[in-house]
Design a protein around this motif. Sequence first.
Motif, PDB file in Angstrom:
ATOM      1  N   MET A 205       0.867  -0.994  -0.165  1.00 37.77           N
ATOM      2  CA  MET A 205       0.149  -0.134   0.045  1.00 37.77           C
ATOM      3  C   MET A 205       0.826   1.083   0.180  1.00 37.77           C
ATOM      4  SD  MET A 205      -2.971  -1.099   2.640  1.00 37.77           S
ATOM      5  CE  MET A 205      -4.281  -2.093   2.326  1.00 37.77           C
ATOM      6  N   ASP A 206       0.846   2.040  -0.962  1.00 35.18           N
ATOM      7  CA  ASP A 206       1.685   3.213  -1.286  1.00 35.18           C
ATOM      8  C   ASP A 206       0.760   4.439  -0.850  1.00 35.18           C
ATOM      9  OD1 ASP A 206       3.401   4.911  -1.737  1.00 35.18           O
ATOM     10  OD2 ASP A 206       3.850   4.647  -3.833  1.00 35.18           O
ATOM     11  N   GLU A 207       0.777   4.926   0.352  1.00 37.60           N
ATOM     12  CA  GLU A 207       0.176   5.906   0.741  1.00 37.60           C
ATOM     13  C   GLU A 207      -1.413   5.801   0.698  1.00 37.60           C
ATOM     14  OE1 GLU A 207       1.507   9.972   0.969  1.00 37.60           O
ATOM     15  OE2 GLU A 207       3.432   9.215  -0.075  1.00 37.60           O
ATOM     16  N   PRO A 208      -2.071   4.840   1.198  1.00 32.45           N
ATOM     17  CA  PRO A 208      -3.502   4.144   0.600  1.00 32.45           C
ATOM     18  C   PRO A 208      -4.437   5.236   1.169  1.00 32.45           C
ATOM     19  CG  PRO A 208      -2.889   2.779   2.655  1.00 32.45           C
ATOM     20  CD  PRO A 208      -1.608   3.741   2.035  1.00 32.45           C
ATOM     21  N   ALA A 209      -4.175   6.108   2.157  1.00 29.80           N
ATOM     22  CA  ALA A 209      -5.291   6.833   2.961  1.00 29.80           C
ATOM     23  C   ALA A 209      -4.945   8.612   2.651  1.00 29.80           C
ATOM     24  CB  ALA A 209      -5.478   6.525   4.196  1.00 29.80           C
ATOM     25  N   SER A 210      -3.663   8.595   1.812  1.00 35.06           N
ATOM     26  CA  SER A 210      -3.350  10.036   2.055  1.00 35.06           C
ATOM     27  C   SER A 210      -4.271  10.956   1.028  1.00 35.06           C
ATOM     28  CB  SER A 210      -2.055  10.254   1.252  1.00 35.06           C
ATOM     29  OG  SER A 210      -1.992   9.938   0.072  1.00 35.06           O
ATOM     30  N   ALA A 211      -5.259  10.296   0.004  1.00 33.55           N
ATOM     31  CA  ALA A 211      -6.006  11.430  -0.440  1.00 33.55           C
ATOM     32  C   ALA A 211      -7.449  11.215   0.012  1.00 33.55           C
ATOM     33  CB  ALA A 211      -6.217  10.900  -2.046  1.00 33.55           C
ATOM     34  N   LEU A 212      -7.524  10.594   1.186  1.00 35.54           N
ATOM     35  CA  LEU A 212      -8.914  10.372   1.944  1.00 35.54           C
ATOM     36  C   LEU A 212      -9.371  11.208   3.312  1.00 35.54           C
ATOM     37  CD1 LEU A 212      -9.085   6.609   1.701  1.00 35.54           C
ATOM     38  CD2 LEU A 212      -9.829   8.213   0.157  1.00 35.54           C
ATOM     39  N   ASP A 213     -10.460  11.334   3.516  1.00 33.15           N
ATOM     40  CA  ASP A 213     -10.891  12.139   4.427  1.00 33.15           C
ATOM     41  C   ASP A 213     -10.564  11.409   5.947  1.00 33.15           C
ATOM     42  OD1 ASP A 213     -13.082  10.907   5.587  1.00 33.15           O
ATOM     43  OD2 ASP A 213     -14.143  11.723   3.720  1.00 33.15           O
ATOM     44  N   PRO A 214     -10.570  12.052   7.090  1.00 30.24           N
ATOM     45  CA  PRO A 214     -10.399  11.387   8.250  1.00 30.24           C
ATOM     46  C   PRO A 214     -11.241  10.118   8.457  1.00 30.24           C
ATOM     47  CG  PRO A 214     -10.148  13.516   8.650  1.00 30.24           C
ATOM     48  CD  PRO A 214     -10.787  13.542   7.187  1.00 30.24           C
ATOM     49  N   ILE A 215     -12.380  10.146   8.240  1.00 31.34           N
ATOM     50  CA  ILE A 215     -13.185   8.844   8.545  1.00 31.34           C
ATOM     51  C   ILE A 215     -12.998   7.693   7.526  1.00 31.34           C
ATOM     52  CG2 ILE A 215     -15.662   8.117   8.654  1.00 31.34           C
ATOM     53  CD1 ILE A 215     -16.487  10.646   9.982  1.00 31.34           C
ATOM     54  N   THR A 237       3.764   5.320   4.261  1.00 34.49           N
ATOM     55  CA  THR A 237       3.095   6.384   4.736  1.00 34.49           C
ATOM     56  C   THR A 237       3.959   7.733   5.167  1.00 34.49           C
ATOM     57  OG1 THR A 237       1.374   7.085   6.224  1.00 34.49           O
ATOM     58  CG2 THR A 237       2.928   5.585   6.989  1.00 34.49           C
ATOM     59  N   HIS A 238       3.212   8.933   4.959  1.00 37.47           N
ATOM     60  CA  HIS A 238       3.670  10.169   5.105  1.00 37.47           C
ATOM     61  C   HIS A 238       3.293  10.499   6.537  1.00 37.47           C
ATOM     62  CE1 HIS A 238       5.170  11.773   1.254  1.00 37.47           C
ATOM     63  NE2 HIS A 238       6.026  12.019   1.918  1.00 37.47           N
ATOM     64  N   ASN A 239       2.326   9.805   6.843  1.00 43.45           N
ATOM     65  CA  ASN A 239       1.389  10.079   8.262  1.00 43.45           C
ATOM     66  C   ASN A 239       2.159   9.182   9.402  1.00 43.45           C
ATOM     67  OD1 ASN A 239       0.022  10.230  10.518  1.00 43.45           O
ATOM     68  ND2 ASN A 239      -1.809  10.355   9.099  1.00 43.45           N
ATOM     69  N   MET A 240       2.983   9.818  10.117  1.00 43.94           N
ATOM     70  CA  MET A 240       3.912   9.077  11.135  1.00 43.94           C
ATOM     71  C   MET A 240       2.792   8.579  11.986  1.00 43.94           C
ATOM     72  SD  MET A 240       7.284  10.852  12.199  1.00 43.94           S
ATOM     73  CE  MET A 240       6.770  12.352  11.775  1.00 43.94           C
ATOM     74  N   GLN A 241       1.855   9.234  12.484  1.00 42.69           N
ATOM     75  CA  GLN A 241       0.803   8.832  13.689  1.00 42.69           C
ATOM     76  C   GLN A 241      -0.088   7.645  13.037  1.00 42.69           C
ATOM     77  OE1 GLN A 241       0.334   9.263  16.759  1.00 42.69           O
ATOM     78  NE2 GLN A 241       2.295  10.516  16.377  1.00 42.69           N
ATOM     79  N   GLN A 242      -0.105   7.434  11.513  1.00 41.47           N
ATOM     80  CA  GLN A 242      -0.912   6.399  10.839  1.00 41.47           C
ATOM     81  C   GLN A 242       0.218   5.079  11.043  1.00 41.47           C
ATOM     82  OE1 GLN A 242      -1.462   6.388   6.563  1.00 41.47           O
ATOM     83  NE2 GLN A 242      -3.515   5.995   7.253  1.00 41.47           N
ATOM     84  N   ALA A 243       1.315   5.343  10.789  1.00 43.83           N
ATOM     85  CA  ALA A 243       2.368   4.354  10.987  1.00 43.83           C
ATOM     86  C   ALA A 243       2.465   3.756  12.294  1.00 43.83           C
ATOM     87  CB  ALA A 243       3.896   4.719  10.670  1.00 43.83           C
ATOM     88  N   ALA A 244       2.172   4.720  13.360  1.00 45.00           N
ATOM     89  CA  ALA A 244       2.349   4.302  14.837  1.00 45.00           C
ATOM     90  C   ALA A 244       0.933   3.503  15.156  1.00 45.00           C
ATOM     91  CB  ALA A 244       2.451   5.604  15.844  1.00 45.00           C
ATOM     92  N   ARG A 245       0.018   4.051  14.382  1.00 41.86           N
ATOM     93  CA  ARG A 245      -1.346   3.125  14.971  1.00 41.86           C
ATOM     94  C   ARG A 245      -1.513   2.035  14.310  1.00 41.86           C
ATOM     95  NH1 ARG A 245      -3.550   8.592  13.757  1.00 41.86           N
ATOM     96  NH2 ARG A 245      -4.100   7.869  11.473  1.00 41.86           N
TER      97      ARG A 245
END
Lengths: 295, 216
Positions: A205-215, A237-245
């Motif tokens: 998955m190459d940044e699968p949620a970066s174009a999506l809203d939070p929900i 992921t660019h989103n470190m919190q996402q990686a942590a989660r």
Amino acid sequence: MSPETLPVDANSERTGVTPLAAVAARDDSEISQGLAEKPVFAVRDLSVHYGKSIALKGVTMDIRPRRITAIIGPSGCGKSTLIRCFNRMNELIPGAQVSGEILYHGEDIYASGVDPVVVRRHIGMVFQRPNPFPKSIYDNVAFGAKINGYRGDMDELVERSLRRAALWDEVKGKLKKSALDLSGGQQQRLCIARAIAVEPDVILMDEPASALDPIATTRIEDLMQELKQEYSIIIVTHNMQQAARVSDETAFLYTEVDAETSARWGILVEFGDTGQIFTKPRDKRTEDYVSGRFG
Amino acid sequence: MRESFHRELESLDHEIVRMGALVEQSTQMATTALIECDKELAQKVRDGDDEIDAVFLDIEKRSLTLLAQQAPVAGDLRLIVAILRVVNDLERSGDLAYNIAKLAQLEDFCQPELKAVRSLVAELGHAAAKLMGAAIDAWAAKDDQMAAGIALQDDVLDNLHAKLIERLVDLRGEESLASAIRLAMVGRYLERIGDHAVNLSERVRYFVTGDEEHLG
């Protein structure tokens, strides 16, 4: 996992190479029997060049089965280059050269004679922007299976894939409607269903949620937790919190710069348990990056 | 870049040092008030506890805000966890100094027969304040070697406390009994302040090393 045995390539120069499908199936049964956990991928001294410039240098790491492995790092550090190595997607870029080894269940996916199409059937990919085909929801999911000559019950396969992608309840009444009418989050889950439908072993998955809203992002993250029961997942992921989660293990890539030539390339700085990376990273560069001191 | 977050974290870190200095001072002042029968000084300690409580509430609130809004990780996370633990140790120590000051106002311990005991309490109070000061120095320096020495120094405090109890048991006469019980309580309070200083040093070691064994 498909039980079928796929030929690597009719012109293979190597002899005694176990076809990828058989290798993957064998390890699957070993895992289910609780035998020693072997890595899905063993990456050994992997480097990638684009033309004369080096993009990624000397990466060595093991990807464990049924885990979510996150790849993080600042822009330009080679995250996408690395994830694209796992299913030979880099070969689609002119001038790209890969050296070192990526052993998939012990077999070198870059060995001469290994068919990249077969590799990609076992190692599916979901991209940053949802990219459904301009076809119906049903056809999107059935597409890969049809190409592969799937002979089972297609309706059942489509439903099972959509259920696994947590999309069935939302689309079951409109399977013949265009996939492009779905929301962005639904389209991304459809792409996941499409990837799952060909029964892969690994999902990239190459940044699968970066174009999506939070929900929609939360739904994808929840879905990943479900999917890891059956698949090994690697996520950039660019989103470190996402990686942590979401992830079990995290790889931190960093850009090295040649002082004289200003050439830049990515290196793997640290790879370990996600809890450890986000509470007590071993390397100062990891600490500075995850705590937002640079990048 | 998260400059404002790191500035706020640094400010909280400094507030711990300030709060520690207040507690160290209160401990020393409460002991002096008790052994010198200085009720005015005791009142100063009691009044000063309001400031310690206010700093405690402020640090706790700001730390929770950072946790909620900034999702700290790595060293930042360990520092906030350490701050939230240490702030409790300091607040409790402040309360113990307050209790000593309250006893100093309640009763006069200046009878001649308590002279030897007073001298032991003075020694104990000085050792407790010194230990707290050393723990705060280790915190300010984020020095795990300094912090590791605190537990050893606490043994001195424990020995003094044991000696004080022995001396109090040896006191004779009905009048002295109530004083002896209260002074035993004072001894216990000072010994507890030492324990809180040791806790603080453990948090320093956790922050520096990340080893969970120092979380306890």
